[in-house]
Structure formats: C-alpha cells, structure tokens
Design a protein around this motif. Structure first.
Motif, mmCIF file in Angstrom:
data_model
loop_
_atom_site.group_PDB
_atom_site.id
_atom_site.type_symbol
_atom_site.label_atom_id
_atom_site.label_comp_id
_atom_site.label_asym_id
_atom_site.label_seq_id
_atom_site.Cartn_x
_atom_site.Cartn_y
_atom_site.Cartn_z
ATOM 1 N N ARG A 1 0.821 -1.215 0.000
ATOM 2 C CA ARG A 1 0.000 0.000 0.000
ATOM 3 C C ARG A 1 0.853 1.263 0.000
ATOM 4 N N GLY A 2 2.019 1.178 0.648
ATOM 5 C CA GLY A 2 2.916 2.326 0.661
ATOM 6 C C GLY A 2 3.802 2.410 -0.563
ATOM 7 N N GLN A 3 3.664 1.440 -1.475
ATOM 8 C CA GLN A 3 4.438 1.361 -2.710
ATOM 9 C C GLN A 3 5.946 1.382 -2.442
ATOM 10 N N VAL A 4 6.342 0.625 -1.419
ATOM 11 C CA VAL A 4 7.762 0.503 -1.076
ATOM 12 C C VAL A 4 8.277 -0.824 -1.615
ATOM 13 N N PRO A 5 9.278 -0.807 -2.485
ATOM 14 C CA PRO A 5 9.843 -2.079 -2.952
ATOM 15 C C PRO A 5 10.521 -2.813 -1.807
ATOM 16 N N LEU A 6 10.521 -4.135 -1.892
ATOM 17 C CA LEU A 6 11.054 -4.980 -0.825
ATOM 18 C C LEU A 6 12.070 -5.938 -1.414
ATOM 19 N N VAL A 7 13.148 -6.183 -0.702
ATOM 20 C CA VAL A 7 14.133 -7.146 -1.189
ATOM 21 C C VAL A 7 14.481 -8.128 -0.083
ATOM 22 N N ILE A 8 14.537 -9.401 -0.425
ATOM 23 C CA ILE A 8 14.921 -10.457 0.505
ATOM 24 C C ILE A 8 16.383 -10.803 0.242
ATOM 25 N N LYS A 9 17.233 -10.643 1.281
ATOM 26 C CA LYS A 9 18.665 -10.849 1.113
ATOM 27 C C LYS A 9 19.204 -11.806 2.174
ATOM 28 N N ASN A 10 20.443 -12.220 1.972
ATOM 29 C CA ASN A 10 21.081 -13.198 2.844
ATOM 30 C C ASN A 10 22.169 -12.525 3.692
ATOM 31 N N THR A 11 22.009 -12.585 5.015
ATOM 32 C CA THR A 11 23.006 -12.011 5.923
ATOM 33 C C THR A 11 24.372 -12.653 5.715
ATOM 34 N N ASN A 12 24.376 -13.928 5.381
ATOM 35 C CA ASN A 12 25.636 -14.661 5.200
ATOM 36 C C ASN A 12 26.242 -14.473 3.813
ATOM 37 N N ASN A 13 25.504 -13.813 2.925
ATOM 38 C CA ASN A 13 25.982 -13.570 1.564
ATOM 39 C C ASN A 13 25.393 -12.244 1.071
ATOM 40 N N PRO A 14 25.726 -11.128 1.741
ATOM 41 C CA PRO A 14 25.057 -9.852 1.467
ATOM 42 C C PRO A 14 25.292 -9.274 0.075
ATOM 43 N N SER A 15 26.325 -9.742 -0.621
ATOM 44 C CA SER A 15 26.574 -9.229 -1.974
ATOM 45 C C SER A 15 25.607 -9.816 -2.998
ATOM 46 N N HIS A 16 24.937 -10.923 -2.648
ATOM 47 C CA HIS A 16 23.956 -11.518 -3.563
ATOM 48 C C HIS A 16 22.763 -10.575 -3.702
ATOM 49 N N PRO A 17 22.277 -10.350 -4.930
ATOM 50 C CA PRO A 17 21.179 -9.388 -5.130
ATOM 51 C C PRO A 17 19.866 -9.779 -4.475
ATOM 52 N N GLY A 18 19.689 -11.073 -4.187
ATOM 53 C CA GLY A 18 18.463 -11.529 -3.538
ATOM 54 C C GLY A 18 17.260 -11.485 -4.465
ATOM 55 N N THR A 19 16.091 -11.437 -3.872
ATOM 56 C CA THR A 19 14.836 -11.373 -4.636
ATOM 57 C C THR A 19 14.130 -10.071 -4.320
ATOM 58 N N LYS A 20 13.804 -9.324 -5.348
ATOM 59 C CA LYS A 20 13.126 -8.042 -5.171
ATOM 60 C C LYS A 20 11.636 -8.191 -5.439
ATOM 61 N N ILE A 21 10.830 -7.597 -4.573
ATOM 62 C CA ILE A 21 9.374 -7.637 -4.709
ATOM 63 C C ILE A 21 8.898 -6.236 -5.045
#
Length: 450
Positions: free
Chosen positions: A267-287
């Motif tokens: 609702r706030g139109q804020v993009p979200l990203v799921i990342k790995n603490t043990n591999n922070p350079s990985h781009p992860g998954t963006k929502i």
C-alpha cells in the motif's frame, strides 16, 4: 533511506551480529533497523522465542522457573560477553527477564504477549549498544515511542490507522534507530504481539509510514526460488516478482516472508528485497509493484498441507436462494475461517485448514447440513494439500492450466479440485497430501525444465 529487518538466524550469535554490523556500516542509507529475537545457533539449539514460551507455560502452571530463566539470560549473556558489550546490559536484561514472573496472571490477556515480546525487546537493546560501541550513532527505541499503536487483540495485533502519522515522525530522528519487531503497544499501554513471525510486519509498517526507498529483509537464504529447495534440487532463482505473486506464494507455503508483511509495503508502494546475511553481496529477490523481468508465465510453485474439504450435494442447489449464506453462517457461528469454495450446479465444497476443525465442530456442521439444510449427501475429505502455480504473466499465455494438468496426469496424480481467481495470478490444485511433493516436482519440470 532504507528500513532493514534482520531475522532470528541473522542475530543468533556474536558471529552473526558481527556480520550485521558490517552490513549496516556498508550503507549509510540503512536508518531503521528492525530486529527479531535470537534464533537457533545450531540445528539442535532452541530459539529464544521458544524458550520464552516454555518460560510462560512454566509460570502459569506453577513449575520451577530458575532453569528456564537462566537459559534465556545466559543466551544473551554469551552474546554480550563475546562481543565485549558493556556488561551493565546483562543486568538490565536479567532484571527484565526475571520481572516477567511477577506479572499478574488473573485478568491479564496480554501475559503471553508480554513474555514473547521480551526476546525482540531485549535483543534490540543489545544490538543498539553493540552498534554504539562500534562507532555508529544508534539508539534503541521502544515500539510505543516509535508510534506502533495497535489494536487490543492479543497475538493478532493490527496497527491502528492513526499510528502512521506518529511513525512518520521517525524520519526526524538523527542516526540509526533500532526497533524491536513483532509487537506494538495498545492505546492503554499493553504489549500486544502480531502473529508469530511478525517482525516482518513491523519492518513493513515502518517502511510504509516513513516512505522508505527500500525495505530490506535479511534472512539466511539467497532470496527466493521457483520451488522449495527441499523438494526440487537446485531450483531456479527468482530475481524479481510482484507483490501479488508473493502474496500467493506465501499463502501456499513460501515461508521466507510473513504474508501479512506484504500489505503495508504494498500500500505504501515501497519495494522490498529479501537478502542473505551470510551472503550480502547476492542481489536476492526483489518484490515490486510491476515485474519487468522473466517472461515465463509461471514465476513460482508452492505447496502447503493440512487442509480438509467439506463436500455437499443437493439437487437444484443453484435455485435455492440463500443456500451459500446459510452454509457459511454455521462456519461463522463456530468461528471457522474458510479458504476456498469450489462449486458445481448441485455441489459445493468448502476447503478449510485442518486446525480449524475439531471433532465436535465437525459433528455440528454435518448435523446442521443434514437436518437444517437437508443436503442429499455430505462428507469430509482429509489429508489434502494445496499446490499453487503463480505468475502474473499467466493471463497472457494460453494453455498454462492445460500444461499443468497434463504434467500431473502423466505422473498419475489425481486432482481433487481446481480453482482460479478472476485476477488469473494463480491456479490452485487440491491433491492428496501423499502426492504433494510429487506434484510440485512434476509442475516444476513442466514450467522450468531447460
């Protein structure tokens, strides 16, 4: 400006906290840090939240408390000593943990919530002090101070609309704010928790209220995959998906993110990203609101078990005005939430979660349907699983359902029900639970094979 939430696995030990510190130091935009209670240090360890549940149960049953109290205190103490944090913090946390056993039990609907919230609350104090001692301008802030004012619903708190204006003022604070997740404060000053895993909700609420540029959710995996890695070997990694797709996948078993956490950020139109603490350079998954990548019609496949179906048949059911309302009324009277309702001309099935049904409630429903609504046939089917294929691109591709049903048929998997909403974001298949993993593998092969 970013809101950054760390899960229990990211905060389970001194080693993990040192990784968190480096992540925060690496990006000055990380202003609001939401923390969970410490998770498991190893597979045989106990989460702090689970220990607090045991502490609560011992307290209300009059059992001996010192062993469980000491185990919780020592968990925090080991982290504090390993990180060489000010030892005065041990006294503060010890006092707080011991004070739980002085709370009134009678007429206290918030007792359980107060016990559980102690994990996040004390961990936020620990993390803030650790940051300060390592050169960051950081401070702990209580959810009440932060403006997280919630409804009077123990273990199922909801944010009050008036809270957003209060939380918006968090932008005015200088430096880094460390906020405990999982709970808010009621208007009459009681601790009230969100449902389990609710630290994700706290992060999403703050991200929405402060109009953050990004909500980062750090966990112990490199984002999300097209199917559960425990079912499908080396599944396809998801780089980007929409909020609608994430909601569908989270509902049916993708447990990386609490499904209720999506609503405020969406609702706030804020993009979200799921990342790995043990591999922070990985781009992860963006929502995101609209996905720009991956033209594959299906973005992910998920499955969840422990469903049951109430099935009824009545000749000329479709001509009986109010029949559906009367069926749902008995569920409402018994406080049963329904999940899906596939229908035919003279047939109606209601899918509910197994935990909603007790033997007494089942008998009440069957008696009501037979005697009050005079159905011709009624039965209850148990041990069902829901399999979802999800993707917003499905609506622009012909034959997605045909591909899915063919894959299930070729693997000799019987489909009990099929359902698709008008948005065409997902197709749901109900199968026997013994076929759940087999079905996910078959569908993955059909949509993601090289």
């Amino acid at each position: 400006m970013k809101v950054t939430k760390f899960g229990g696995s990211s905060l389970a030990s001194a080693e993990q906290l040192s990784k968190v510190l480096e992540i925060i130091k690496s990006d000055k935009q990380r202003k609001f840090i939401v923390v969970s209670a410490p998770g498991k240090e190893n597979p045989v360890d106990t989460k702090v939240t689970d220990s607090l549940i045991a502490y609560h149960d011992a307290y209300v049953t009059g059992a001996e408390l010192s062993e469980i109290q000491n185990s919780i205190i020592n968990r925090f103490k080991r982290i504090i000593e390993a990180l060489q944090i000010n030892p005065k913090l041990i006294d503060i946390i010890t006092k707080d943990i011991l004070s739980l056993s002085q709370l009134p039990q009678e007429d206290n609907p918030y007792l359980y919530d107060t016990f559980l919230a102690a994990g996040e609350n004390n961990n936020a104090k620990l993390v803030a002090e650790y940051f300060r001692q390592n050169g960051l301008k950081a401070r702990y802030i209580n959810p009440g101070q932060a403006g997280l004012i919630v409804s009077n619903e123990p273990q199922n708190a909801r944010i009050l609309p008036s809270s957003y204006d209060k939380m918006e003022k968090l932008r005015e604070y200088e430096g880094i704010l460390v906020i405990p997740g999982f709970f808010g404060i009621t208007a009459d000053n009681h601790i009230c928790t969100f449902s389990r895993g609710g630290s994700d909700i706290t992060g999403s609420l703050i991200a929405a209220a402060t109009s953050a540029d990004l909500y980062e959710n750090f966990t112990d995996v490199d984002g999300m995959f097209a199917a559960h890695p425990g079912v499908v070997k080396n599944p396809h990694s998801i780089k980007e998906l929409t909020y609608k797709e994430m909601r569908e996948l989270a509902y049916a078993g993708f447990s990386v993110l609490h499904d209720e956490a999506l609503i405020p950020a969406y609702r706030g139109q804020v993009p979200l990203v799921i990342k790995n603490t043990n591999n922070p350079s990985h781009p992860g998954t963006k929502i995101v609101l609209e996905r720009s990548t991956d033209k594959n019609p299906v973005v992910g496949i998920s499955g969840d078990d422990k469903f049951i179906s109430i099935n009824m048949s009545k000749y000329l059911m479709n001509r009986e005005v109010g029949f559906g309302r009367k069926v749902l009324q008995i569920l409402e009277d018994l406080h049963i939430r329904w999940e899906h309702m596939p229908t035919g001309i003279d047939d109606l099935s209601i899918v509910i979660r197994e935990r909603e049904m007790t033997p007494i409630k089942e008998k009440e429903i069957l008696t009501y349907l037979t005697h009050n609504l005079e159905v011709d046939e009624v039965s209850v089917t148990k041990n069902l699983s829901i399999i979802m294929i999800v993707g917003e691109n499905m609506k622009s591709h012909v034959g997605v359902t045909a591909t899915a049903t063919k894959a299930l048929s070729e693997n000799k998997i019987n489909i009990t029900m099929i359902s698709q909403g008008s948005s065409e974001v997902s197709v749901m298949f109900v199968v026997n639970s013994k076929d759940e993993k087999k079905a996910i593998k078959a569908l993955y092969q059909a949509f993601f094979k090289e």
